[in-house]
Scaffold this motif. Structure first.
Motif, PDB file in Angstrom:
ATOM      1  N   LYS A 145      85.141  26.503   9.398  1.00 15.81           N
ATOM      2  CA  LYS A 145      86.590  26.529   9.130  1.00 15.81           C
ATOM      3  C   LYS A 145      86.895  27.126   7.766  1.00 15.81           C
ATOM      4  CE  LYS A 145      88.971  22.605   9.705  1.00 15.81           C
ATOM      5  NZ  LYS A 145      89.211  21.138   9.807  1.00 15.81           N
ATOM      6  N   TYR A 146      85.919  27.194   6.871  1.00 17.94           N
ATOM      7  CA  TYR A 146      86.208  27.489   5.476  1.00 17.94           C
ATOM      8  C   TYR A 146      85.624  28.805   4.998  1.00 17.94           C
ATOM      9  CZ  TYR A 146      87.804  22.698   5.431  1.00 17.94           C
ATOM     10  OH  TYR A 146      88.497  21.545   5.719  1.00 17.94           O
ATOM     11  N   VAL A 147      86.341  29.383   4.017  1.00 14.74           N
ATOM     12  CA  VAL A 147      85.895  30.584   3.302  1.00 14.74           C
ATOM     13  C   VAL A 147      85.670  30.177   1.856  1.00 14.74           C
ATOM     14  CG1 VAL A 147      86.600  32.888   2.485  1.00 14.74           C
ATOM     15  CG2 VAL A 147      87.178  32.133   4.820  1.00 14.74           C
ATOM     16  N   VAL A 148      84.539  30.572   1.278  1.00  9.96           N
ATOM     17  CA  VAL A 148      84.226  30.226  -0.118  1.00  9.96           C
ATOM     18  C   VAL A 148      84.118  31.498  -0.942  1.00  9.96           C
ATOM     19  CG1 VAL A 148      82.492  29.227  -1.673  1.00  9.96           C
ATOM     20  CG2 VAL A 148      83.037  28.082   0.494  1.00  9.96           C
ATOM     21  N   ALA A 149      84.832  31.480  -2.086  1.00  9.85           N
ATOM     22  CA  ALA A 149      84.682  32.573  -3.061  1.00  9.85           C
ATOM     23  C   ALA A 149      83.946  31.971  -4.255  1.00  9.85           C
ATOM     24  CB  ALA A 149      86.053  33.103  -3.488  1.00  9.85           C
ATOM     25  N   ILE A 150      82.874  32.646  -4.690  1.00 11.16           N
ATOM     26  CA  ILE A 150      82.026  31.992  -5.704  1.00 11.16           C
ATOM     27  C   ILE A 150      81.452  32.981  -6.720  1.00 11.16           C
ATOM     28  CG2 ILE A 150      79.962  32.171  -4.235  1.00 11.16           C
ATOM     29  CD1 ILE A 150      79.205  29.313  -5.308  1.00 11.16           C
ATOM     30  N   ASP A 151      81.422  32.544  -7.967  1.00 13.47           N
ATOM     31  CA  ASP A 151      80.613  33.220  -8.976  1.00 13.47           C
ATOM     32  C   ASP A 151      79.422  32.295  -9.207  1.00 13.47           C
ATOM     33  OD1 ASP A 151      81.219  34.674 -12.297  1.00 13.47           O
ATOM     34  OD2 ASP A 151      79.441  34.546 -11.009  1.00 13.47           O
ATOM     35  N   PRO A 152      78.274  32.601  -8.611  1.00 12.96           N
ATOM     36  CA  PRO A 152      77.159  31.648  -8.620  1.00 12.96           C
ATOM     37  C   PRO A 152      76.701  31.272 -10.028  1.00 12.96           C
ATOM     38  CG  PRO A 152      76.736  33.455  -7.092  1.00 12.96           C
ATOM     39  CD  PRO A 152      77.934  33.836  -7.894  1.00 12.96           C
ATOM     40  N   LEU A 153      76.700  32.250 -10.931  1.00  9.78           N
ATOM     41  CA  LEU A 153      76.298  31.927 -12.292  1.00  9.78           C
ATOM     42  C   LEU A 153      77.015  32.876 -13.244  1.00  9.78           C
ATOM     43  CD1 LEU A 153      74.525  29.654 -13.221  1.00  9.78           C
ATOM     44  CD2 LEU A 153      72.646  31.234 -13.470  1.00  9.78           C
ATOM     45  N   ASP A 154      78.118  32.360 -13.825  1.00  9.33           N
ATOM     46  CA  ASP A 154      78.913  33.192 -14.737  1.00  9.33           C
ATOM     47  C   ASP A 154      78.387  33.030 -16.158  1.00  9.33           C
ATOM     48  OD1 ASP A 154      81.367  34.761 -15.480  1.00  9.33           O
ATOM     49  OD2 ASP A 154      81.640  32.957 -16.696  1.00  9.33           O
ATOM     50  N   GLY A 155      78.405  34.130 -16.879  1.00 10.86           N
ATOM     51  CA  GLY A 155      77.940  34.078 -18.269  1.00 10.86           C
ATOM     52  C   GLY A 155      76.450  34.340 -18.336  1.00 10.86           C
ATOM     53  N   SER A 156      75.940  35.086 -17.343  1.00  4.86           N
ATOM     54  CA  SER A 156      74.478  35.220 -17.229  1.00  4.86           C
ATOM     55  C   SER A 156      73.878  35.895 -18.457  1.00  4.86           C
ATOM     56  CB  SER A 156      74.108  35.989 -15.961  1.00  4.86           C
ATOM     57  OG  SER A 156      74.934  37.105 -15.821  1.00  4.86           O
ATOM     58  N   SER A 157      74.698  36.585 -19.261  1.00  2.45           N
ATOM     59  CA  SER A 157      74.133  37.185 -20.495  1.00  2.45           C
ATOM     60  C   SER A 157      73.714  36.073 -21.463  1.00  2.45           C
ATOM     61  CB  SER A 157      75.178  38.090 -21.156  1.00  2.45           C
ATOM     62  OG  SER A 157      76.327  37.302 -21.450  1.00  2.45           O
ATOM     63  N   ASN A 158      74.191  34.862 -21.201  1.00  5.10           N
ATOM     64  CA  ASN A 158      73.841  33.754 -22.099  1.00  5.10           C
ATOM     65  C   ASN A 158      72.572  33.029 -21.677  1.00  5.10           C
ATOM     66  OD1 ASN A 158      76.067  33.982 -23.847  1.00  5.10           O
ATOM     67  ND2 ASN A 158      77.391  33.042 -22.305  1.00  5.10           N
ATOM     68  N   ILE A 159      72.082  33.365 -20.485  1.00  3.97           N
ATOM     69  CA  ILE A 159      70.957  32.583 -19.938  1.00  3.97           C
ATOM     70  C   ILE A 159      69.735  32.696 -20.847  1.00  3.97           C
ATOM     71  CG2 ILE A 159      69.283  32.462 -18.046  1.00  3.97           C
ATOM     72  CD1 ILE A 159      71.557  33.414 -16.199  1.00  3.97           C
ATOM     73  N   ASP A 160      69.419  33.929 -21.262  1.00  4.74           N
ATOM     74  CA  ASP A 160      68.151  34.135 -21.996  1.00  4.74           C
ATOM     75  C   ASP A 160      68.224  33.592 -23.408  1.00  4.74           C
ATOM     76  OD1 ASP A 160      67.914  37.405 -20.428  1.00  4.74           O
ATOM     77  OD2 ASP A 160      67.368  35.390 -19.724  1.00  4.74           O
TER      78      ASP A 160
END
Ligand code: P6P
Length: 335
Positions: free
Chosen positions: A112-127
């Motif tokens: 029934k549902y639609v999902v809009a997602i940014d799985p991991l925002d700010g990935s430049s900060n990960i490292d």
């Protein structure tokens, strides 16, 4: 009473979702299950995020990837994890992801549902071990369940969201979401693998003294934004800019503040994405008594025309955002 228990600090996310389900008189539990699926994926991403720094010395920790595959980027891993969880969960028929050029049709005849997602925002900060976040919006499909996915199922304005939220992988990991009945925050206790209600009924302060903007792009701002930021400085406000939208938004939501990403020469429509960044946080903001605008209209009222379209974003405490927009409007045709 029973419902009072559900909202007491310390209740688990599972219990909270189940008891809040009564907010939806005709709820059949699919949205509740979908929220659980998102929470599960966030626990897995949380674990991968905490391990990210160790991947380069995986051998010493017995974490070498047996296939000898090159260590995938964390945002790619997060995308895979959320898509897999939503696909297995069975409630979702289509996904719009920051990591995918096209809509993912899950071929799910009962979703029934639609999902809009940014799985991991700010990935430049990960490292560099700075907080990052997941941002998600949930819509009900418009066309009949089981029929092929249509554009009208996907291109829905933010006002059509049935739920939205974010996960902040910070000094602690939090899940904050709304289903249109207020905003609640849950903190993850990883030794128990549970999210616990830690911030019930979040209400944003109406005013604040924190502004979040990348001052490095100052020369590209509309003069109204320059004027507003100068006013913030004259008032001795605090500049806080992490470079991670979820972290800046969350701090401003709790303490009072404004996050601004205006149109710049490099990003004439702003940098942030409407469908899986701005809309979700705008829904949370409004539910918490704050506001979110692109400088001319509510973010939630923007009719999407393309999956990955960008929008200027001014979001946070009502009085601060209103003042910023007043300055913007005074100079709206001057860069
Ligand atoms: P800039 C991260 O890439 C992001 O999407 C947001 O999380 C963050 O607030 C913004 O972009 C940072 O952009 O141009 O200031 O580096």
């Amino acid at each position: 009473d029973q419902s009072g228990l559900a909202y007491s600090v310390g209740t688990t996310l599972d219990r909270f979702i189940k008891l809040k389900q009564s907010d939806f008189p005709f709820a059949s539990g699919e949205l509740s299950q979908l929220l659980r699926d998102i929470a599960l994926a966030s626990k897995i991403v949380n674990r991968e995020t905490n391990r990210a720094g160790l991947s380069n010395i995986g051998g010493a920790f017995g974490q070498t990837n047996v296939q000898g595959e090159e260590q995938q980027k964390l945002d790619v891993i997060a995308n895979i994890r959320f898509i897999r969880a939503l696909s297995k969960g069975g409630e979702v028929c289509a996904i719009v992801s920051e990591e995918e050029d096209a809509v993912i049709d899950l071929q799910n005849k009962s979703g029934k549902y639609v999902v809009a997602i940014d799985p991991l925002d700010g990935s430049s900060n990960i490292d560099v071990n700075i907080s990052i976040g997941t941002i998600f919006s949930i819509y009900r499909r418009k066309t009949p369940i089981g029929s092929p996915i249509q554009e009208e199922d996907i291109m829905q304005p933010g006002t059509e969201q049935v739920a939205s939220g974010y996960v902040l992988y910070g000094s602690s990991t939090m899940l904050v979401y709304t289903t249109g009945f207020g905003v609640n925050g849950f903190t993850y206790e990883h030794s128990l693998g549970e999210f616990f209600l830690s911030h019930p009924s979040i209400q944003a302060p109406k005013n604040g003294t924190i502004y979040s903007i990348n001052e490095g792009t100052q020369e590209e701002w509309n003069s109204g934004i320059k004027e507003y930021i100068d006013a913030c400085k004259s008032a001795n406000f605090s500049a806080r800019y992490i470079g991670s939208l979820v972290a800046d938004f969350h701090r401003n939501l709790l303490k009072g503040g404004i996050y601004l990403y205006p149109a710049t020469q490099k990003n004439p429509n702003g940098k942030l994405r409407l469908m899986y960044e701005a809309n979700a946080l705008a829904f949370i903001a409004e539910q918490a008594g704050a506001i979110a605008t692109d400088g001319t209209k509510r973010i939630l009222e923007i009719q999407p025309t393309s999956l990955h379209q960008r929008t200027p974003l001014f979001i946070g405490s009502e009085i601060m955002v209103t003042e910023a927009v007043e300055h913007l409007k005074k100079h709206q045709f001057s860069i």
